[in-house]
Design a protein around this motif. Structure first.
Motif: not given
Length: 497
Positions: A231-237, A251-259
């Motif tokens: 979920q962290h917006p500063q994690i790029g990958l 995948l769901v959590l990443a989609a809800k943050s910064n894709l």
């Protein structure tokens, strides 16, 4: 008979004396969660100390430390300097490899002989290979005509998140760590709080080699820590090795943050296909090594065998003989071939699959129960298990059993074998055993697998690209592509002067 038990007891005493800590910003720091769990030697049940269970706030601290490194001293390193530092990490790891091997065997229950060959030595090789890519990722300028020229420039993803489950974290994470360092990224690593020792030591060596503080941060934990990375917006990958269920949630959590892109290695084990003109003895011997030794708990260990009906009974007899001869004992003994599973929960899961196989109608010819003989009396050991006369539609053939179990099914022709493989939702790799070059080529063309071996099984090298398919994930590792995965691209077009 060489044993490392005495050295293991010394190292265990040292770790028990250390207070529970994270490794953030180049320092051992207390977790803000103020909670910890026991770290246990699964082969004996004895305590190795305690480890903090990191919270989302602890992940935030790790990300901040990584950002400071990525946006300052790490960014200032020249490619040549980064190459030299990675090479120094490899040398330090090589000098420390015996203790690292023992620590990892202690926490995972895997035998020292396999930890050395399958975890520590590949980690050293991955670092040395990745070091050679520093500064070599940008493309040359291309003449585009009409007075234009262009190129693709690459820059590191500043902060990368890595995660794994408890089966073999060093082997899982060493390759991505090496690739990310070569690209110039800083990392926050979530490792299960029950198996943190080897990753703590790797992070210490990265810091000792001279990388800026915060380049590699280790935050042990379970679901909350991993979800905080997603979920962290500063994690790029985010790259993770674990279960399908966990992968879907990330995948769901990443989609809800910064894709952010999420690379997933979700298991599925590998399959051997043995034709009537293949080397039956070599195929059966390697199947036991890759499926029933320490690699029985690996995400990509061998679990299934498809054997041509004309040689099925002969291969089944060879497999049963080899399975019954596997040495199950103290992981600290160099003669041990199969150690303990990482947790009691994994042991129970394997035993449940053995019960399932009996109910489905497959014939159990070896193992199928807990191993409690001699030094294995108090640990989470499962006897090497072999099922024959299985069918490709059985769950024990299709699903991922996370332990030392091989399931054999017969086939009559190429189409039947390919159909059985195509019917798998999970599947990381396939080995083909045949002396007919035309058959090897023809059968390989019919496979959807991203990894195929001819007349061998399990060979790896960091120069070789490894990918996955289907529910096994979308993982990319090895070769140039494995380094480039940790970079952003920018296309630069300019007019010629």
């Amino acid at each position: 008979m060489q044993t490392f038990r005495r050295r293991a007891e010394y190292l265990a005493d040292r770790w028990r004396e250390r207070p529970p800590h994270l490794f953030v910003g180049g320092l051992d720091v207390e977790a803000e969660s103020h909670t910890s769990v026991p770290v246990v030697d699964p082969s004996t049940g004895t305590s190795l100390g305690r480890c903090p269970s990191g919270s989302p706030r602890d992940v935030e601290r790790g990300v901040r430390a990584a950002q400071r490194a990525a946006n300052g001293p790490l960014q200032a390193l020249t490619p040549d300097r980064r190459r030299d530092l990675i090479a120094r990490v490899a040398r330090l790891l090589e000098g420390d490899q015996e203790d690292l091997m023992i620590l990892h065997a202690l926490e995972t229950g895997r035998p020292v002989r396999h930890v050395r060959s399958a975890d520590v030595e590949p980690a050293i090789l991955s670092l040395r290979y990745a070091a050679g890519w520093c500064g070599k990722l940008d493309a040359p300028f291309l003449d585009l005509g009409a007075g234009l020229e262009g190129t693709v420039r690459r820059s590191p993803i500043p902060v990368v998140g890595l995660g794994c489950d408890d089966r073999h974290p060093l082997r899982t994470l060493a390759g991505p760590v090496a690739a990310a360092l070569a690209a110039g990224s800083a990392l926050v690593v979530q490792v299960p709080d029950t198996v943190p020792l080897a990753l703590f030591r790797l992070a210490e060596l990265v810091h000792e080699a001279g990388f800026p503080p915060g380049t590699l941060n280790v935050v042990p934990g379970r679901g909350p820590a991993l979800e905080a990375l997603a979920q962290h917006p500063q994690i790029g990958l985010l790259a993770h090795q674990g279960s399908v269920e966990t992968g879907r949630r990330l995948l769901v959590l990443a989609a809800k943050s910064n894709l952010k892109p999420v690379d997933l290695l979700l298991g599925g084990k590998t399959t051997a296909v043995v034709f009537d003109d293949g080397s039956l003895r070599k195929a059966s011997r390697q199947a036991v090594q890759q499926g029933l030794f320490a690699r029985g708990a690996d995400v990509d260990g061998l679990q299934r065998m498809l054997v041509h009906r004309s040689v099925y009974e002969e291969v089944a007899s060879l497999m049963a003989h080899h399975a019954k001869g596997v040495v199950v004992s103290d992981p600290m003994d160099e003669h041990t071939e199969l150690g303990a599973l990482a947790t009691e929960a994994r042991m129970k899961q394997v035993l449940a699959y053995c019960s399932l196989g009996r109910r489905e109608g497959a014939s159990l010819v070896a193992g199928g129960s807990r191993h409690v003989d001699g030094p294995a009396a108090h640990g989470t050991f499962v006897a090497p298990s072999l099922f024959v006369e299985a069918k490709p539609n059985m769950r024990i053939f299709r699903e991922d059993c996370e332990g030392p179990m091989i399931v054999m099914a017969p086939f009559d022709d190429d189409e039947e074998a390919l159909s059985a493989l195509d019917g798998l939702d999970l599947g990381l790799g396939v080995s083909i055993w045949s002396e007919d070059p035309a058959r090897l080529k023809r059968f390989t063309r019919g496979l959807a697998s991203g990894l195929v071996w001819h007349n061998s099984h399990g060979a790896r090298h960091p120069a070789l690209l490894q990918t996955t398919r289907g529910l096994s994930g979308n993982f990319v590792q090895g070769g140039r592509s494995g380094i480039e995965r940790f970079t952003h691209t920018a296309t630069v077009v300019s007019e010629e002067h």
